[in-house]
Design a protein around this motif. Structure first.
Motif, mmCIF file in Angstrom:
data_model
loop_
_atom_site.group_PDB
_atom_site.id
_atom_site.type_symbol
_atom_site.label_atom_id
_atom_site.label_comp_id
_atom_site.label_asym_id
_atom_site.label_seq_id
_atom_site.Cartn_x
_atom_site.Cartn_y
_atom_site.Cartn_z
ATOM 1 N N SER A 1 -0.530 -0.448 13.566
ATOM 2 C CA SER A 1 -0.403 0.102 14.025
ATOM 3 C C SER A 1 0.933 0.026 15.193
ATOM 4 O O SER A 1 1.495 1.465 14.562
ATOM 5 C CB SER A 1 -1.121 1.011 15.044
ATOM 6 N N LEU A 2 1.252 -1.119 14.882
ATOM 7 C CA LEU A 2 2.870 -1.383 16.091
ATOM 8 C C LEU A 2 3.690 -1.160 14.480
ATOM 9 O O LEU A 2 4.720 -1.051 14.580
ATOM 10 C CB LEU A 2 2.837 -3.309 16.004
ATOM 11 N N TYR A 3 3.201 -1.528 13.330
ATOM 12 C CA TYR A 3 3.949 -0.642 12.364
ATOM 13 C C TYR A 3 4.593 0.831 11.421
ATOM 14 O O TYR A 3 5.068 0.847 10.390
ATOM 15 C CB TYR A 3 3.663 -2.153 10.576
ATOM 16 N N LEU A 4 3.103 1.484 12.352
ATOM 17 C CA LEU A 4 3.385 2.621 12.104
ATOM 18 C C LEU A 4 4.286 3.427 12.127
ATOM 19 O O LEU A 4 5.585 3.134 12.903
ATOM 20 C CB LEU A 4 2.505 3.536 13.223
ATOM 21 N N GLY A 5 5.450 3.860 10.920
ATOM 22 C CA GLY A 5 6.243 4.573 10.607
ATOM 23 C C GLY A 5 7.668 4.306 9.994
ATOM 24 O O GLY A 5 8.385 4.388 10.059
ATOM 25 N N VAL A 6 7.379 2.413 9.905
ATOM 26 C CA VAL A 6 8.171 1.574 9.879
ATOM 27 C C VAL A 6 8.957 1.637 8.779
ATOM 28 O O VAL A 6 7.404 1.893 7.607
ATOM 29 C CB VAL A 6 8.506 0.087 10.361
ATOM 30 N N ASN A 7 10.074 1.724 8.560
ATOM 31 C CA ASN A 7 10.232 2.564 6.818
ATOM 32 C C ASN A 7 9.472 3.639 6.261
ATOM 33 O O ASN A 7 8.914 4.128 4.638
ATOM 34 C CB ASN A 7 10.447 1.847 5.875
ATOM 35 N N GLY A 8 9.308 4.105 6.873
ATOM 36 C CA GLY A 8 8.095 6.057 6.920
ATOM 37 C C GLY A 8 6.356 5.961 6.257
ATOM 38 O O GLY A 8 5.674 6.212 5.594
ATOM 39 N N ILE A 9 6.029 4.183 6.655
ATOM 40 C CA ILE A 9 4.669 3.945 6.043
ATOM 41 C C ILE A 9 4.201 4.534 7.386
ATOM 42 O O ILE A 9 4.184 4.950 8.160
ATOM 43 C CB ILE A 9 4.699 2.335 6.701
ATOM 44 N N ALA B 1 0.686 -0.797 0.145
ATOM 45 C CA ALA B 1 0.412 0.103 -0.117
ATOM 46 C C ALA B 1 0.705 1.218 0.036
ATOM 47 O O ALA B 1 0.249 2.020 -0.923
ATOM 48 C CB ALA B 1 -1.015 0.282 1.316
ATOM 49 N N HIS B 2 2.045 1.159 1.101
ATOM 50 C CA HIS B 2 2.563 2.612 0.649
ATOM 51 C C HIS B 2 3.246 2.629 -0.586
ATOM 52 O O HIS B 2 3.964 3.885 -1.214
ATOM 53 C CB HIS B 2 4.062 2.030 2.135
ATOM 54 N N GLY B 3 3.538 1.346 -1.129
ATOM 55 C CA GLY B 3 3.873 1.917 -2.662
ATOM 56 C C GLY B 3 3.310 2.285 -3.396
ATOM 57 O O GLY B 3 3.003 2.651 -4.404
ATOM 58 N N LEU B 4 1.932 1.587 -3.317
ATOM 59 C CA LEU B 4 1.125 2.035 -4.338
ATOM 60 C C LEU B 4 0.588 3.146 -4.755
ATOM 61 O O LEU B 4 0.700 3.845 -5.317
ATOM 62 C CB LEU B 4 0.063 1.191 -4.560
ATOM 63 N N ASN B 5 0.608 3.926 -3.047
ATOM 64 C CA ASN B 5 0.182 5.447 -2.930
ATOM 65 C C ASN B 5 1.324 6.449 -2.845
ATOM 66 O O ASN B 5 1.149 7.124 -2.258
ATOM 67 C CB ASN B 5 -0.522 5.173 -1.518
ATOM 68 N N GLY B 6 2.171 6.033 -3.728
ATOM 69 C CA GLY B 6 3.461 7.055 -4.104
ATOM 70 C C GLY B 6 4.057 7.165 -2.227
ATOM 71 O O GLY B 6 4.847 8.482 -2.181
ATOM 72 N N GLY B 7 4.179 6.197 -1.473
ATOM 73 C CA GLY B 7 4.557 7.141 0.181
ATOM 74 C C GLY B 7 3.420 8.307 0.835
ATOM 75 O O GLY B 7 4.380 8.349 1.671
ATOM 76 N N GLU B 8 3.085 8.227 0.486
ATOM 77 C CA GLU B 8 1.281 8.879 1.069
ATOM 78 C C GLU B 8 0.643 8.042 2.046
ATOM 79 O O GLU B 8 0.325 7.198 1.905
ATOM 80 C CB GLU B 8 0.412 9.796 -0.253
ATOM 81 N N ARG B 9 0.070 9.291 2.612
ATOM 82 C CA ARG B 9 -0.910 8.609 3.493
ATOM 83 C C ARG B 9 -1.746 7.701 3.286
ATOM 84 O O ARG B 9 -2.094 8.012 2.706
ATOM 85 C CB ARG B 9 -0.961 9.736 5.089
#
Length: 325
Positions: free
Chosen positions: A79-87, A59-67
């Motif tokens: 939510s445990l992964y929030l912020g990891v690799n900029g997600i 999802a991060h890749g498909l959305n161009g890094g946007e939220r």
């Protein structure tokens, strides 16, 4: 229970000839085109296989890094992964799983303009509290306890949920739990050991046919594509895949290889236009129908409640025609 309100559906009018203008669609053929499309992907697997993390990366890749948005039935584990690799993402936690609540959540996500939505997981809307199976169980009381007859109520609810998923105006990734069986497999030391193996997804049988790309993951974080309309993924097996590099990038290349399509927001603007007429709305309905977007989740501009784009166009078109008489 979600607090998004009850869905609004256009009721049948007293003048069936007007309703039939919308219901009786003509069968027409036109030159085929290769249009740009949005991702419709499902990932199934046993617990601990990496479904959520992989879905978030894609999802991060498909959305161009946007939220992006996540509809979370897994007690906010994403939510445990929030912020990891900029997600970065916004979460809508769900605690009951009426399929109609998923339709409402998708309508809210569309209104907010999220380019990508992750449903983690779709299995809860099948067998969780108030899921489709629960709806059938509740409905059977109306039919003398006949569970088979209860599907008269359960099937439309399930179908409306799937239609809303497939008609969402952005990318959709859905995770699904797999039915788990333990089998003996030989390990790297040549010894037999029990291993959890995922069987079919915990959702209505055949639901995988609704998605353009279907993958499964095992306990070793190995992803295998079961079905793919994207040629890059045909019969591919990825060891511990990087969701951005290995999946999102080639997926986007394929999704965007086509003719630019009309933004669904344009159809919404046309449907709400002050200059719209009964005839123009009927023509708009036909165009939206030809694009397969009638079920697009949509917030009713007057009531603020979830409905579908097709239902709103039909409702307004009939109202304008009645006003002319």
């Amino acid at each position: 229970m979600s607090q998004l309100g009850q869905p609004v559906r256009a009721g049948r009018q007293n003048q069936p000839s007007q309703t039939n203008e919308y219901d009786d669609s003509p069968f027409t053929f036109r030159p085929a085109t290769r249009d740009r499309v949005k991702a419709r992907m499902s990932i199934q697997g046993v617990a601990g296989s990496g479904k959520t993390w992989t879905a978030l990366n894609i999802a991060h890749g498909l959305n161009g890094g946007e939220r992006f948005a996540i509809i979370d039935t897994e007690r906010e584990s994403a939510s445990l992964y929030l912020g990891v690799n900029g997600i970065q993402f916004d979460s809508c936690p769900m605690h009951r799983y009426d399929p109609r609540d998923l339709v409402k959540a998708l309508a809210q996500a569309a209104k907010a303009g999220y380019g990508t939505v992750v449903v983690d997981s779709l299995s809860h809307f099948w067998k969780g509290t108030d899921g489709t199976l629960d709806q059938v169980e509740k409905a059977k009381a109306k039919y003398g306890g006949n569970s088979f007859a209860g599907w008269k109520d359960g099937t439309p609810i399930q179908n409306e949920m799937i239609d809303a998923l497939l008609s969402y105006p952005g990318h959709v990734i859905a995770t699904m739990r797999s039915h788990t069986e333990w089998v003996l497999q030989e390990n790297d030391r040549g010894r037999k050991e029990p291993v959890a193996v995922g069987m079919r997804a915990e959702q209505r049988k055949g639901v995988e046919y609704e998605f353009g790309v279907v993958a499964e993951m095992d306990v070793n974080n190995r992803l295998r594509f079961l079905k793919s309309r994207c040629p890059a993924f045909h019969q591919q097996v990825l060891e511990k895949p990087d969701g951005i590099r290995d999946i999102a990038k080639p997926f986007l290349d394929w999704l965007n290889d086509g003719t630019e399509t009309v933004d669904p927001a344009t159809y919404i603007d046309d449907a709400q236009s002050d200059t719209a007429t009964a005839d123009s709305l009927l023509a708009l309905y036909r165009e939206v129908e030809s694009r397969g977007l009638l079920a697009s989740p949509f917030m009713h501009p007057e009531t603020g409640q979830p409905t579908s784009l097709g239902a709103y166009i039909k409702e307004r078109g009939i109202a304008l025609k009645n006003a002319q008489q």
